[in-house]
Design an enzyme around this catalytic site. Sequence first.
Site, mmCIF file in Angstrom:
data_model
loop_
_atom_site.group_PDB
_atom_site.id
_atom_site.type_symbol
_atom_site.label_atom_id
_atom_site.label_comp_id
_atom_site.label_asym_id
_atom_site.label_seq_id
_atom_site.Cartn_x
_atom_site.Cartn_y
_atom_site.Cartn_z
ATOM 1 N N GLU A 161 0.843 -1.211 0.000
ATOM 2 C CA GLU A 161 0.000 0.000 0.000
ATOM 3 C C GLU A 161 0.873 1.254 0.000
ATOM 4 O O GLU A 161 1.998 1.225 0.502
ATOM 5 C CB GLU A 161 -0.826 0.028 1.300
ATOM 6 C CG GLU A 161 -2.283 -0.323 1.158
ATOM 7 C CD GLU A 161 -3.140 0.792 0.562
ATOM 8 O OE1 GLU A 161 -2.611 1.705 -0.113
ATOM 9 O OE2 GLU A 161 -4.361 0.730 0.759
ATOM 10 N N ASP A 162 0.326 2.344 -0.518
ATOM 11 C CA ASP A 162 1.051 3.620 -0.456
ATOM 12 C C ASP A 162 0.897 4.300 0.901
ATOM 13 O O ASP A 162 1.870 4.675 1.534
ATOM 14 C CB ASP A 162 0.580 4.564 -1.585
ATOM 15 C CG ASP A 162 -0.938 4.785 -1.606
ATOM 16 O OD1 ASP A 162 -1.687 4.098 -0.869
ATOM 17 O OD2 ASP A 162 -1.393 5.650 -2.379
ATOM 18 N N ASP A 181 -4.580 5.966 6.027
ATOM 19 C CA ASP A 181 -5.093 7.161 6.699
ATOM 20 C C ASP A 181 -6.092 6.683 7.757
ATOM 21 O O ASP A 181 -5.720 6.371 8.886
ATOM 22 C CB ASP A 181 -5.724 8.048 5.614
ATOM 23 C CG ASP A 181 -6.263 9.361 6.132
ATOM 24 O OD1 ASP A 181 -6.337 9.537 7.350
ATOM 25 O OD2 ASP A 181 -6.628 10.222 5.316
ATOM 26 N N PHE A 213 -1.932 16.161 4.117
ATOM 27 C CA PHE A 213 -2.153 15.575 2.802
ATOM 28 C C PHE A 213 -0.851 15.684 2.018
ATOM 29 O O PHE A 213 -0.294 16.764 1.873
ATOM 30 C CB PHE A 213 -3.305 16.270 2.066
ATOM 31 C CG PHE A 213 -3.710 15.525 0.836
ATOM 32 C CD1 PHE A 213 -4.561 14.439 0.928
ATOM 33 C CD2 PHE A 213 -3.214 15.884 -0.415
ATOM 34 C CE1 PHE A 213 -4.922 13.708 -0.198
ATOM 35 C CE2 PHE A 213 -3.568 15.167 -1.550
ATOM 36 C CZ PHE A 213 -4.425 14.076 -1.432
ATOM 37 N N ARG A 259 1.575 12.464 -9.396
ATOM 38 C CA ARG A 259 2.154 11.117 -9.322
ATOM 39 C C ARG A 259 3.559 11.133 -9.933
ATOM 40 O O ARG A 259 4.407 10.327 -9.569
ATOM 41 C CB ARG A 259 1.280 10.104 -10.079
ATOM 42 C CG ARG A 259 -0.113 9.905 -9.476
ATOM 43 C CD ARG A 259 -0.744 8.632 -10.030
ATOM 44 N NE ARG A 259 -2.183 8.599 -9.855
ATOM 45 C CZ ARG A 259 -2.808 8.160 -8.757
ATOM 46 N NH1 ARG A 259 -2.115 7.762 -7.725
ATOM 47 N NH2 ARG A 259 -4.124 8.144 -8.696
HETATM 48 P P1 IMP Z 1 -7.847 5.274 4.081
HETATM 49 O O1 IMP Z 1 -8.880 4.352 3.527
HETATM 50 O O2 IMP Z 1 -8.469 6.450 4.801
HETATM 51 O O3 IMP Z 1 -6.821 4.598 4.935
HETATM 52 O O4 IMP Z 1 -7.104 5.962 2.860
HETATM 53 C C1 IMP Z 1 -6.177 5.275 2.102
HETATM 54 C C2 IMP Z 1 -6.189 5.720 0.665
HETATM 55 O O5 IMP Z 1 -6.522 7.113 0.537
HETATM 56 C C3 IMP Z 1 -4.794 5.594 0.083
HETATM 57 O O6 IMP Z 1 -4.628 4.348 -0.572
HETATM 58 C C4 IMP Z 1 -4.688 6.779 -0.844
HETATM 59 O O7 IMP Z 1 -5.159 6.430 -2.122
HETATM 60 C C5 IMP Z 1 -5.609 7.809 -0.272
HETATM 61 N N1 IMP Z 1 -4.900 8.804 0.587
HETATM 62 C C6 IMP Z 1 -4.979 8.943 1.915
HETATM 63 N N2 IMP Z 1 -4.220 9.966 2.360
HETATM 64 C C7 IMP Z 1 -3.618 10.481 1.257
HETATM 65 C C8 IMP Z 1 -2.676 11.556 1.054
HETATM 66 O O8 IMP Z 1 -2.213 12.243 1.983
HETATM 67 N N3 IMP Z 1 -2.306 11.777 -0.228
HETATM 68 C C9 IMP Z 1 -2.759 11.047 -1.292
HETATM 69 N N4 IMP Z 1 -3.627 10.031 -1.140
HETATM 70 C C10 IMP Z 1 -4.058 9.746 0.121
#
Ligand code: IMP
Length: 214
Positions: free
Chosen positions: A130-131, A134, A183, A196
């Site tokens: 995963e990248d 959050d 962010f 990207r």
């Molecule tokens: P979560 O479901 O809230 O954990 O969010 C995860 C997904 O939201 C990641 O796989 C990203 O695609 C996107 N995301 C969350 N925070 C960021 C950020 O700071 N920058 C860019 N994408 C984000």
Amino acid sequence: MTSGLQIKDEDCGFNKNLFCVPKHYEDDLERVFIPHGLILDRTERLARDIMQDMGNHPIFALCVLKGGYKFFADLMDHIKALNRNTDQSVPITVDFVKTKSYCNDIPTGTVSIIGEELSAFKGKNVLVVEDIIDTGKTIQTLLSRIKEYEPQMVKVVSLLVKRTIRSSGYKPDYIGFEIPDKFVVGYALDYNEYFRDLNHICILNEKAKEKYKL
Ligand code: IMP
């Protein structure tokens, strides 16, 4: 599980003028938050930790697109280097899944998983790459789908984990960096598909958020 390299709330990164960034994004960036070289160095160590734990069986590596593609490619390169240069070596197979959960810099509240063929995971040792985590909602949704197909083992590596009150409490097995609730873009992380194509992980300025807003 370790908590990764901690970036403190008060750490605001580096002056962008001290780094090379694409001309087309120069006016959009506030700071360079994690330089590309540091990302690669931390990824090299993650590869070693993963191989120590998972390196006795073939690994089925799953890249979470689109944001995970750079980290995935670099992590796989480091794992392949370990396979070439140490006594321990295991076959790696790869697959890709696409998720979407953000619009602008705001979570949409729903997670879509697109184009997956998760049945291939049965009996495998799966490494999900995963990248960023959050709230944890995306990865938890994906994991519950994968587990329906009875893999032997599932481990998750995330380049970034945010410290945020929105967190569900989920923590991956391997973490590159733990970052403040900001962010971030670059190194395949996007803001509405932009940024990207930026090597460093950066923070945007408010003007850029308006400029690329949907
Ligand atoms: P979560 O479901 O809230 O954990 O969010 C995860 C997904 O939201 C990641 O796989 C990203 O695609 C996107 N995301 C969350 N925070 C960021 C950020 O700071 N920058 C860019 N994408 C984000």
